[in-house]
Design a protein around this motif. Structure first.
Motif, short mmCIF file in Angstrom:
data_model
loop_
_atom_site.label_atom_id
_atom_site.label_comp_id
_atom_site.label_asym_id
_atom_site.label_seq_id
_atom_site.Cartn_x
_atom_site.Cartn_y
_atom_site.Cartn_z
N SER A 1 0.74 -1.19 -0.06
CA SER A 1 0.02 0.15 -0.03
C SER A 1 0.88 1.35 0.08
CB SER A 1 -0.93 -0.06 1.40
OG SER A 1 -1.91 -0.98 1.06
N ILE A 2 0.25 2.21 -0.50
CA ILE A 2 1.20 3.48 -0.71
C ILE A 2 0.18 4.43 0.23
CG2 ILE A 2 1.82 5.25 -2.15
CD1 ILE A 2 3.06 3.44 -4.21
N GLY A 3 0.94 5.11 1.22
CA GLY A 3 0.17 6.40 1.95
C GLY A 3 0.10 7.30 0.88
N VAL A 4 -0.95 8.25 1.10
CA VAL A 4 -1.11 9.48 0.10
C VAL A 4 -0.22 10.48 0.48
CG1 VAL A 4 -2.87 11.29 -0.33
CG2 VAL A 4 -3.64 8.87 -0.17
N LEU A 5 0.06 10.65 1.67
CA LEU A 5 0.92 11.65 2.27
C LEU A 5 2.54 11.41 1.70
CD1 LEU A 5 0.69 14.44 3.99
CD2 LEU A 5 1.29 13.09 5.76
N PRO A 6 2.99 10.18 2.02
CA PRO A 6 4.44 9.92 1.43
C PRO A 6 4.32 10.27 -0.06
CG PRO A 6 3.78 8.08 2.92
CD PRO A 6 2.49 9.14 2.79
N LEU A 7 3.34 9.70 -0.73
CA LEU A 7 3.24 9.91 -2.18
C LEU A 7 3.38 11.25 -2.50
CD1 LEU A 7 3.14 8.37 -4.75
CD2 LEU A 7 0.69 8.69 -4.86
N LEU A 8 2.66 12.18 -1.73
CA LEU A 8 2.59 13.58 -2.15
C LEU A 8 4.01 14.30 -1.87
CD1 LEU A 8 -0.24 15.14 -2.89
CD2 LEU A 8 -0.18 15.92 -0.28
N GLN A 9 4.41 13.49 -0.86
CA GLN A 9 5.88 14.39 -0.32
C GLN A 9 6.78 14.03 -1.47
OE1 GLN A 9 6.49 12.69 3.31
NE2 GLN A 9 5.68 14.16 4.51
N PHE A 10 6.81 12.85 -1.87
CA PHE A 10 7.62 12.41 -3.02
C PHE A 10 7.38 13.24 -4.50
CE2 PHE A 10 8.72 9.64 -6.50
CZ PHE A 10 10.15 9.25 -6.40
N ALA A 11 5.95 13.59 -4.60
CA ALA A 11 5.71 14.18 -5.65
C ALA A 11 6.20 15.66 -5.50
CB ALA A 11 4.25 14.22 -5.99
N ALA A 12 6.16 16.19 -4.22
CA ALA A 12 6.59 17.58 -3.94
C ALA A 12 8.33 17.74 -4.35
CB ALA A 12 6.43 17.81 -2.66
N ALA A 13 8.72 16.63 -3.64
CA ALA A 13 10.47 16.42 -4.11
C ALA A 13 10.73 16.23 -5.45
CB ALA A 13 11.02 15.21 -3.22
N VAL A 14 9.96 15.71 -6.41
CA VAL A 14 10.20 15.49 -7.73
C VAL A 14 10.00 17.12 -8.45
CG1 VAL A 14 9.37 14.61 -10.09
CG2 VAL A 14 9.54 13.33 -8.00
N ALA A 15 8.91 17.51 -7.96
CA ALA A 15 8.67 18.82 -8.48
C ALA A 15 9.82 19.86 -8.04
CB ALA A 15 7.09 19.41 -8.04
N VAL A 16 10.19 19.93 -6.87
CA VAL A 16 11.17 21.03 -6.44
C VAL A 16 12.48 20.85 -7.15
CG1 VAL A 16 12.72 21.56 -4.52
CG2 VAL A 16 10.14 21.30 -4.26
N ILE A 17 12.81 19.59 -7.11
CA ILE A 17 14.22 19.04 -7.89
C ILE A 17 13.94 19.68 -9.41
CG2 ILE A 17 15.72 17.35 -8.23
CD1 ILE A 17 15.80 17.71 -5.45
N GLY A 18 13.02 19.15 -9.92
CA GLY A 18 12.84 19.27 -11.45
C GLY A 18 12.70 20.95 -11.57
N GLY A 19 12.20 21.59 -10.71
CA GLY A 19 12.04 22.84 -10.81
C GLY A 19 13.46 23.75 -10.68
N LEU A 20 14.27 23.07 -9.77
CA LEU A 20 15.58 23.63 -9.44
C LEU A 20 16.36 23.62 -10.74
CD1 LEU A 20 16.65 22.78 -5.91
CD2 LEU A 20 15.99 25.12 -6.95
N GLN A 21 16.24 22.15 -11.50
CA GLN A 21 17.01 21.69 -12.57
C GLN A 21 16.77 22.75 -13.67
OE1 GLN A 21 19.20 19.48 -12.39
NE2 GLN A 21 19.88 19.37 -14.82
N VAL A 22 15.51 23.09 -13.97
CA VAL A 22 15.07 23.92 -15.06
C VAL A 22 15.46 25.44 -14.71
CG1 VAL A 22 13.24 25.19 -15.98
CG2 VAL A 22 12.94 22.67 -15.57
N LEU A 23 15.44 25.77 -13.34
CA LEU A 23 15.80 27.23 -13.16
C LEU A 23 17.61 27.33 -13.40
CD1 LEU A 23 14.98 29.62 -10.71
CD2 LEU A 23 17.10 28.40 -9.66
#
Lengths: 288, 234
Positions: A137-159
């Protein structure tokens, strides 16, 4: 199946470590500053989120809208007012000053909030989960955190690689003296980098505070996790740092599964192995 | 007589206790090309670094467009319209050729120069715009360094030893582009060890010797003997 579950949970936690690491890697990359207070700033962000949720009665995730800009402002002021003065050929002064800052933040928080363990309550979302496959099972919160991490890292890479600000960061990192001759004010560029770093710290701090209990003393351990993720990943790109966080998270999850006392130890061991085998990290900076 | 674009009034420069320039005075008019020559260690690069703000000076030692800028930081000086092509080119190694040029345009000063015009001046750069700067040949790197400086649309361009480490044919090629730069309205100060090249490029020459102005004059009227005396000191 059990192991698959362990690894998936480890990957999800790793996203958080990657976010700890991203802020560190960013400022080290731009100005060769090792920020010993990084972990304590994460905890500071958590307390700011606590204040915001308690006084405004908003959801912790909504508090991100407040915490990230506040941390960015603190970062800009900190760099302009204090850290810029410590930068030079010698790596030691910023190390010492941020070490002092770490002690000040820890004790300041202790004075204001006591040593009691606190937590951000995010409501139902904390325990919500969905089954991925049988037994996993995947917790919604951990998944959300992971998605946030991907977004932040991806955002920094683009920046970093697609914007004028990122270009200024890379140019200043390459050759600060010539960057000045091109009209870049290093003090301002460094302050923007620190603001960016602490905005990421703000996001990481809020997500940490929803996931786990925190008190004023847990900063240094977060700093270590962040450091380890940076070293494992190498300084080549933000995605390397991301991979470093994931590897650390998975190693910790595997350790914890074998014996709950081995969680942190397993992370350190994975770090040591990579440091011994590939001291430059998995995705090192390619020298032109 | 119109006010000069750049006016140095008894400029001194120091590296800690060591004095590198002693009371250097020099005028540069709008649209003028001046060559600064001199032996190694005469203070040529120091002079350019002082003008560009990479080294701080007395406030009233440097006037640019009537304004005292001697104690301004480099990023403020370039915003006023002085761009330096540093010795050894000093491109940003982790940036592509085009990114290097764009860094030069950071300040968005208005003027004739933009990416298209720089590529027109140096077509070799256009073909290599996506390459990392260190992948260029020495001559192309020098073109990129000049282009990067031009992107700030300077009123005064400072060129430090453009010929350094380059084959004579490449140097001639680079200097052949100088008139197009001047035609767009920039004044230029070239620092050179190559006297022949300097005399050809500039109408006026200033020779430094151990941090002092030893000789100034029109390049057409100065005799070899006078230059040689000022260069080496006799």
């Amino acid at each position: 199946m059990q192991w698959l579950n362990v690894i998936i949970q480890g990957v999800l936690v790793g996203g958080l470590y990657a976010m700890f690491a991203a802020g560190l890697a960013l400022i080290f990359g731009v100005m060769r500053l090792v920020n010993i207070a990084h972990g304590d700033l994460i905890v500071l962000a958590a307390y700011i989120a606590l204040l915001a949720t308690e006084s405004l009665g908003i959801n912790p995730l909504a508090a991100l809208v407040i915490v990230a800009p506040v941390m960015a402002a603190i970062g800009y002021a900190l760099q302009r007012g204090l850290l810029n003065r410590t930068l030079g050929d010698d790596l030691l002064p910023p190390l010492l000053v941020t070490f002092g800052l770490s002690i000040i933040i820890q004790n300041g928080l202790l004075e204001l909030f006591t040593a009691d363990s606190r937590r951000l309550a995010a409501g139902d979302i904390e325990v919500a989960s969905f089954p991925l496959i049988e037994g996993v099972s995947i917790g919604v919160l951990p998944l959300l955190q992971f998605a946030a991490a991907v977004a932040v890292i991806g955002g920094l890479q683009v920046l970093f690689y697609r914007t004028a600000l990122g270009r200024a960061f890379r140019a200043t990192s390459d050759d600060p003296a010539v960057a000045q001759l091109m009209g870049l004010d290093n003090r301002h560029v460094f302050a923007l980098a620190m603001a960016m770093s602490l905005a990421v710290v703000g996001v990481a701090g809020v997500l940490l505070a929803i996931r786990t209990n925190f008190d004023p003393a847990i900063g240094p351990a977060r700093l270590i996790f962040g450091f380890e993720a940076v070293i494992i990943g190498g300084l080549g790109s933000m995605w390397g740092t991301f991979a470093g966080g994931i590897i650390l998270g998975v190693a910790q999850a595997i350790g914890a599964h074998i014996n709950p006392g081995w969680q942190v130890l397993a992370g350190h061991l994975a770090f040591l192995v990579i440091l011994a085998v590939r001291p430059e990290g998995l995705f090192p900076k390619v020298q032109g | 007589m119109p006010e000069p674009l750049l006016e140095l009034r008894a400029l001194d420069a120091y590296y800690q206790d060591f004095q590198a320039l002693f009371g250097v005075s020099l005028d540069v008019g709008a649209g003028e090309v001046i060559a600064v020559i001199g032996a190694n260690g005469a203070g040529k690069s120091t002079l350019l670094k002082s003008i560009a703000g990479a080294m701080r000076s007395r406030r009233d030692a440097i006037f640019f467009a009537g304004q005292p800028i001697g104690d301004w930081p480099a990023h403020a000086v370039v915003a006023q319209g002085i761009a330096l092509v540093p010795e050894g080119r000093r491109l940003f190694p982790s940036l592509s050729v085009e990114e290097n040029l764009l860094i030069g345009a950071q300040l968005r000063r208005h003027g004739p120069w933009n990416l298209a015009r720089v590529y027109e001046l140096f077509p070799a750069l256009a073909e290599r715009r996506r390459m990392p700067a260190p992948a260029l040949s020495g001559g192309q790197q020098q073109m990129a360094a000049i282009g990067r400086a031009l992107m700030s649309n300077p009123k005064l361009l400072l060129c430090d030893e453009i010929s350094l480490g380059l084959a004579p044919i490449v140097v001639r090629d680079l200097y052949a582009r100088l008139p197009s730069i001047v035609a767009e309205g920039s004044s230029v100060i070239v620092v050179e060890q190559d006297i022949v090249q300097a005399l050809k490029a500039a109408k006026r020459v200033c020779c430094l010797q151990e941090g002092r102005v030893a000789l100034t004059g029109l390049s057409t009227t100065l005799t070899r003997a006078a230059i040689s005396a000022a260069y080496f000191g006799t």
